[in-house]
Write a protein that holds these residues in place. Structure first.
Motif, PDB file in Angstrom:
ATOM      1  N   VAL A  31       2.909   1.801  34.578  1.00 51.41           N
ATOM      2  CA  VAL A  31       1.724   1.279  34.838  1.00 51.41           C
ATOM      3  C   VAL A  31       1.626  -0.112  34.145  1.00 51.41           C
ATOM      4  N   VAL A  91      -3.228  -0.324  39.626  1.00 50.95           N
ATOM      5  CA  VAL A  91      -2.616   0.794  40.019  1.00 50.95           C
ATOM      6  C   VAL A  91      -3.624   2.147  40.007  1.00 50.95           C
ATOM      7  N   ILE A 102      -0.639  -0.050  43.998  1.00 51.55           N
ATOM      8  CA  ILE A 102       0.255   0.902  43.773  1.00 51.55           C
ATOM      9  C   ILE A 102      -0.491   2.268  43.497  1.00 51.55           C
ATOM     10  N   ALA A 129       3.311  -3.137  36.285  1.00 55.83           N
ATOM     11  CA  ALA A 129       2.337  -3.310  37.553  1.00 55.83           C
ATOM     12  C   ALA A 129       1.205  -4.096  37.046  1.00 55.83           C
ATOM     13  N   LYS A 130       0.609  -3.545  35.842  1.00 53.72           N
ATOM     14  CA  LYS A 130      -0.362  -4.509  35.354  1.00 53.72           C
ATOM     15  C   LYS A 130       0.141  -6.014  35.087  1.00 53.72           C
ATOM     16  N   LEU A 175       0.391   5.971  42.238  1.00 56.87           N
ATOM     17  CA  LEU A 175       1.521   6.520  41.616  1.00 56.87           C
ATOM     18  C   LEU A 175       0.906   7.873  41.189  1.00 56.87           C
ATOM     19  N   VAL A 225       8.659   1.965  40.639  1.00 54.59           N
ATOM     20  CA  VAL A 225       7.518   1.146  40.477  1.00 54.59           C
ATOM     21  C   VAL A 225       8.111  -0.472  40.752  1.00 54.59           C
ATOM     22  N   TYR A 281      -5.105   0.840  34.334  1.00 51.94           N
ATOM     23  CA  TYR A 281      -5.111   1.239  35.709  1.00 51.94           C
ATOM     24  C   TYR A 281      -6.403   1.538  36.176  1.00 51.94           C
ATOM     25  N   SER A 339       4.340   5.701  45.011  1.00 50.73           N
ATOM     26  CA  SER A 339       5.645   6.291  44.278  1.00 50.73           C
ATOM     27  C   SER A 339       5.230   7.771  43.813  1.00 50.73           C
TER      28      SER A 339
END
Ligand code: AHR
Length: 347
Positions: free
Chosen positions: A132, A142, A118, A135-136, A120, A107, A160, A64
């Motif tokens: 973040v 990340v 990912i 995604a977690k 970022l 994302v 992350y 991203s």
């Protein structure tokens, strides 16, 4: 007889309840992505902190990018694409076009595509902490590159994996030190700031401003956001010049704004490099040429070549290696003494 039946029914019900419970527990721990144990993108994940990455080859990597214009961003994107191809990994690229809300949905779309990890490059530090956390929650690890997020909202080795990037405070300090020396500690400085809320802008300002305070003859007469953008740098400088014609130095948080400021100075009849000393950060090709032309004093390098270090870090993480919270990218500094010899490798 009736009593035996009653007993049978209750034992069957108990059996069904226990079996159901066992099945639920099994689903909760065994449904997994290729990244880490998870309960899916439900917001109540039970994956590791940060989520694990167990695949080492043939990875689907989401990248991203916060915007994809200007030499620095284009060089960073190319470095990521080149290294992904060299590693035999797939890179799924998104461009947030300078919008924090678009980057959050970018994302989310990488999460929906079930990428393994990912990478970022966050636009701004507070809003992108949400990406973040999203995604977690989906158990996808990340790695942050280039800019960091607000550690009160998301932290490394927990939410992350790590942050890979330059020491922005140090970059600002180095620009200030060079300027103090060049001007014998006496200057009226206009500061052109990068995007408000980006750690690159916040920390480059802190590093420079704190160092400038150590020299009593140095004053910052104006400081304004010009969004890391060449044309905004030119326009902002044009406006500030009207209010501060006595300016003797410009500190721009990146080369693009410095080049814009140089154009504005020339348009106002001032000689950059003589009447007004200009310093900046990045090390792009146009900046090195401006140093050679005598219009830019120095540029502190901020390397955009994140591909190799990022993919090396991904593989180390997949191999179970514990990583530092911050993998510091080391930068050099360009002046008239080394601009020419670094021109060919610049971006
Ligand atoms: O975050 C790094 C900065 O972002 C670079 O200095 C700049 O050119 C880019 O926009």
């Amino acid at each position: 007889m009736k009593l035996t039946r009653f007993f049978h029914l209750n034992i069957s019900a108990l059996f069904i309840i226990v079996l159901g419970g066992l099945l639920l527990t099994a689903c909760g721990t065994s449904s997994s992505t290729s990244s880490g144990g998870s309960t899916g993108n439900s917001g109540t994940s039970s994956c590791a902190s940060p989520p694990k990455l167990t695949k080492t080859t043939g990875l689907k990597v989401g990248f991203s990018q916060n915007e994809n214009t200007g030499p620095w961003r284009l060089a960073e994107t190319k470095s990521m694409q080149t290294e992904a191809a060299a590693q035999g990994d797939q890179l799924i690229f998104t461009d947030a076009q300078s919008s924090a809300s678009k980057q959050i949905s970018d994302v989310d779309s990488l999460i929906a595509q079930k990428v393994d990890i990912i990478v970022l490059a966050p636009l701004t530090s507070e809003p992108l902490a949400k990406a973040v956390q999203d995604a977690k929650a989906a158990c996808i690890p990340v790695i942050l590159i280039d800019r960091d997020v607000d550690h009160k909202l998301a932290s490394p080795n927990k939410d992350y994996v790590t942050f890979i990037g330059s020491d922005f405070i140090q970059q600002g300090k180095r620009a200030a030190d060079w300027l103090i020396q060049k001007t014998n500690g006496k200057a009226k400085v206009i500061e052109l700031e990068g995007t408000t809320g980006a750690t690159a802008a916040t920390n480059r300002k802190t590093g420079f401003d704190n160092e400038i305070k150590t020299a009593s003859g140095m004053t910052i007469i104006a400081s304004q956001d010009a969004d890391f953008n060449r044309d905004k740098g030119r326009q902002t400088m044009q406006t500030l010049l009207q209010a501060h014609p006595d300016v003797t130095a410009v500190y721009a948080h990146n080369d693009e704004m410095a080049i814009g400021a140089i154009a504005a100075l020339k348009a106002a009849g001032k000689k950059p490099g003589k009447d007004v000393i200009v310093v900046s950060i990045d090390g792009e090709k146009d900046a090195l040429n401006a140093i050679i032309a005598g219009e830019l004093g120095t540029t502190v390098q901020s390397s955009p070549f994140f591909g190799p270090v990022t993919f090396q870090t991904i593989k180390q993480y997949a191999g179970g290696q514990k990583l530092d919270d911050w993998i510091v990218v080391k930068d050099q500094q360009f002046t008239i003494d080394n601009a020419q010899q670094n021109l060919a490798s610049s971006f």
